[in-house]
Design a protein around this motif. Structure first.
Motif, PDB file in Angstrom:
ATOM      1  N   ALA A 155       0.832  -1.202   0.000  1.00  0.00           N
ATOM      2  CA  ALA A 155       0.000   0.000   0.000  1.00  0.00           C
ATOM      3  C   ALA A 155       0.868   1.254   0.000  1.00  0.00           C
ATOM      4  CB  ALA A 155      -0.936  -0.012   1.212  1.00  0.00           C
ATOM      5  N   SER A 156       1.930   1.234   0.795  1.00  0.00           N
ATOM      6  CA  SER A 156       2.832   2.382   0.864  1.00  0.00           C
ATOM      7  C   SER A 156       3.475   2.663  -0.489  1.00  0.00           C
ATOM      8  CB  SER A 156       3.914   2.129   1.918  1.00  0.00           C
ATOM      9  OG  SER A 156       4.864   3.175   1.939  1.00  0.00           O
ATOM     10  N   ILE A 157       3.937   1.629  -1.162  1.00  0.00           N
ATOM     11  CA  ILE A 157       4.587   1.805  -2.461  1.00  0.00           C
ATOM     12  C   ILE A 157       3.607   2.404  -3.469  1.00  0.00           C
ATOM     13  CG2 ILE A 157       5.664   0.597  -4.401  1.00  0.00           C
ATOM     14  CD1 ILE A 157       6.700  -1.460  -2.281  1.00  0.00           C
ATOM     15  N   LEU A 158       2.397   1.875  -3.519  1.00  0.00           N
ATOM     16  CA  LEU A 158       1.414   2.389  -4.477  1.00  0.00           C
ATOM     17  C   LEU A 158       1.026   3.835  -4.164  1.00  0.00           C
ATOM     18  CD1 LEU A 158      -0.944  -0.692  -4.995  1.00  0.00           C
ATOM     19  CD2 LEU A 158       0.686   0.266  -6.628  1.00  0.00           C
ATOM     20  N   LEU A 159       0.881   4.157  -2.895  1.00  0.00           N
ATOM     21  CA  LEU A 159       0.585   5.543  -2.525  1.00  0.00           C
ATOM     22  C   LEU A 159       1.720   6.476  -2.966  1.00  0.00           C
ATOM     23  CD1 LEU A 159      -0.885   5.000   1.054  1.00  0.00           C
ATOM     24  CD2 LEU A 159      -2.143   5.894  -0.910  1.00  0.00           C
ATOM     25  N   SER A 160       2.949   6.042  -2.768  1.00  0.00           N
ATOM     26  CA  SER A 160       4.087   6.860  -3.185  1.00  0.00           C
ATOM     27  C   SER A 160       4.099   7.056  -4.692  1.00  0.00           C
ATOM     28  CB  SER A 160       5.404   6.221  -2.734  1.00  0.00           C
ATOM     29  OG  SER A 160       5.540   6.259  -1.328  1.00  0.00           O
ATOM     30  N   LEU A 161       3.798   5.996  -5.431  1.00  0.00           N
ATOM     31  CA  LEU A 161       3.772   6.113  -6.889  1.00  0.00           C
ATOM     32  C   LEU A 161       2.650   7.033  -7.361  1.00  0.00           C
ATOM     33  CD1 LEU A 161       4.532   2.406  -7.907  1.00  0.00           C
ATOM     34  CD2 LEU A 161       6.090   4.363  -7.965  1.00  0.00           C
TER      35      LEU A 161
END
Length: 621
Positions: free
Chosen positions: A26-32
């Motif tokens: 979830a963190s990676i997708l939010l950052s992207l």
């Protein structure tokens, strides 16, 4: 990693509670999506005990989008070591193979599994997966990820969420956020939010051991990733236990690690400590003088549960459940973590529009609550089906495999041993043994639901998106059986709205990509072989959200344009479900939301149709 200096005077867009694979994804997708956020994990770093290990095509596609597929491929188990599964009495001098079979895209299933995705089914223990996800998450959000920090309270008030956390050696701290993603593994927050659970609890009392031992020297066939043991004295498969390797790869006798797990029997001590674990493992494996280093032990219960809702409150809730906070899935079939990662993929693109906004050209002046509600209506039925499917897989071992041999916890040890002996007795006069062997082979057809279940893994879809009922005539191009049940064994590619965009290889010059690589996580794509017919609508009504993807059609004369992608071997043309003049619209998570089988000047000559379709896809009313 961040220190506990979160600015309590500002409102962050998102907080994530939990730093396991689901929370980190979830963190990676939010950052992207360029969404600032904070993540809190109560442990000092990634998991130290192996849990999940098998990742299906859809999950690996999501990680491919995140930019970690290459590292995953480097560290995963070699494909020739995860192509089969088998049942043995033991690995000792008197151990015998009961039956073995191809599984997870290996052997007879290799071509079938390779054809459905640009990615491969991958096997890697969670203890090696999490550091890969952690590294990527920190690259993108170094100051926003907090370890040794336990969230003690999540409260909704006045259009935001207050997160109270307690860091190691620190006092309580609070942060205000617009939305909260709960990925705490179902430890507590689902209950704290007053959300109930549906399903069955405490089905089997399990214990697992993470060990280091040179078992490859004794392994009868290293292609068998998981070995299931049926010791007649221990009452069957679950009581005897199962074993699989953990790497690191390439495997070496000096460093190889394994996981052994078993269900507790009534005669086992109430406190199943390290000594009891080692004793059980030696009783099952029966390898003389085996030297074992016990690295960790984990006691857990098999649950088959699904939260009664995935959003804290319908239409107004700002807290969303993902992964084990939303569903607790028996591990039989490796569906639990995969479902959690796919939860996140469904949720974050919706949060992206809720936080970063929708173009004014779509005449949107309200909130995105209707869109966020769709997270629950789409993902909860998937969680329920996966829960029930995994529970079926678990019970199939006792009701099908063990029963076929004649081993049961209800029998005496003498009866179980006699039935196992009969199974192996090949004398022509032994009709009982012949019947048991036939039953074991028949059982493999039922166990396909776990070991050859491409439909269960990637064939799921969202029926509510099929607003025109296109799937009714064809049972969704075969993905549903005549009785309406999902075809668990086979994947049927389809562009009927609600289904995943089918995979086909495309080429342009020296570039080679999959149709699934074309998906835009911050927008939609419209795929056609006649871009000239559709470009005006995309330009006039797409609001910058729609990218036009042109794929050539070798079977018909189409627009001559070097920007067209070449359809390698005509696979897209065979799967697209529309004519060369038609089009397929795909949303950010790769789900088809609309299609036109052919271009109709009266319907599609203007631009209003696309604006209407986008408003419907974004639940704008």
């Amino acid at each position: 990693m961040g220190s506990l200096d979160v600015d309590s005077s500002i409102t962050y867009p998102v907080a994530i509670v939990g730093g396991g694979p689901t929370g980190l994804s979830a963190s990676i997708l939010l950052s992207l999506c360029n969404i600032p956020h904070v993540l809190f994990e109560r442990y000092p770093s990634t998991s130290i005990h192996p849990k999940a290990c098998g990742y299906n095509h859809r999950t690996v596609e999501i990680w491919r989008h995140m930019g970690i597929e290459e590292e995953l491929t480097k560290q995963r188990a070699p494909l020739d070591m995860v192509s089969r599964t088998a049942w043995y009495t033991s690995f000792g001098p008197n151990g015998r193979e009961i039956v073995s079979r191809d599984s997870w895209g290996g052997g007879a299933y290799e071509e079938e599994y390779a054809s459905v995705s640009p990615c491969q089914y991958s096997t890697m223990p969670q203890i090696r997966l999490e550091p890969i996800l952690q590294k990527r998450a920190l690259e993108l959000n170094l100051k926003g990820i907090f370890y040794n920090t336990e969230v003690t309270k999540v409260e909704e008030a006045d259009g935001h969420v207050i997160i109270t956390s307690l860091g190691k050696g620190e006092g309580p701290a609070t942060v205000k956020v617009q939305y909260c993603i709960v990925a705490d593994g179902g430890r507590r927050l689902t209950d704290d939010l007053g959300i109930g659970w549906e399903g069955e609890r405490d089905i089997v009392d399990m214990v697992s051991a993470h060990i280091r031992a040179p078992l490859s020297l004794q392994h009868p066939d290293i292609r068998n990733f998981i070995t299931w043991f049926v010791n007649p004295k221990l009452g069957g498969t679950i009581g005897s236990g199962y074993l699989y390797h953990l790497g690191p790869y390439p495997i070496s006798t000096e460093t190889e690690e394994w996981l052994f797990a078993c269900g507790l029997n009534p005669a086992d001590p109430k406190r199943f400590d390290e000594s009891a674990m080692l004793k059980r493992m030696h009783n099952t494996l029966q390898i003389p003088d085996l030297k074992v280093e016990l690295l960790s032990i984990n006691h857990w219960y098999v649950n088959a549960l699904c939260a009664s809702r995935y959003r804290s409150k319908k239409s107004t809730g700002r807290v969303f459940l993902v992964g084990d906070a939303a569903h607790r899935i028996p591990p039989w079939g490796a569906l639990g973590l995969n479902t959690g990662i796919q939860d996140v993929d469904n949720l974050v693109w919706k949060l992206n529009f809720a936080i970063n906004g929708i173009p004014s050209s779509l005449r949107h002046d309200g909130d995105c609550n209707a869109l966020l509600d769709i997270y629950d209506s789409e993902r909860r039925p998937i969680g329920q089906r996966v829960r029930d499917c995994a529970l079926h897989n678990l019970r199939a071992f006792g009701l099908v495999m063990d029963k076929a041999i004649g081993v049961s916890t209800e029998n005496s040890q003498v009866e179980n041993v006699a039935n196992m002996d009969a199974f192996f007795d090949m004398a022509s006069a032994n009709t009982d043994g012949a019947a048991r062997r036939k039953a074991v082979h028949r059982a493999q057809k039922i166990l396909d639901d776990e070991f050859h279940a491409l439909g269960a893994e990637i064939g799921w879809f969202y029926p509510d998106l099929d607003v025109n009922g296109e799937g009714k005539e064809t049972n969704h191009d075969g993905q549903l059986k005549d009785g309406g049940q999902l075809d668990l064994l086979y994947y049927h590619p389809s562009t009927i709205p609600g289904h995943h965009l089918p995979h086909a290889w495309l080429e342009k010059g020296k570039e080679r990509l999959s149709t699934r690589d074309m998906v835009k996580y911050d927008g939609f794509i419209l795929i056609t072989s006649r871009p000239g017919l559709w470009k005006t609508a995309v330009a006039d009504a797409g609001g910058g959200l729609v990218a036009l993807i042109a794929i050539s059609d070798a079977s018909e004369k189409t627009d001559s344009d070097e920007s067209l992608w070449k359809d390698v071997k005509g696979k897209w043309a065979s799967q697209r479900g529309v004519d060369s003049s038609g089009a397929v619209l795909v949303r950010p998570d790769g789900i088809v939301v609309w299609r036109a089988k052919e271009f109709d000047q009266g319907k599609h000559g203007g631009a209003s149709w696309l604006r209407d379709v986008l408003r419907m896809a974004l639940a704008l009313g």
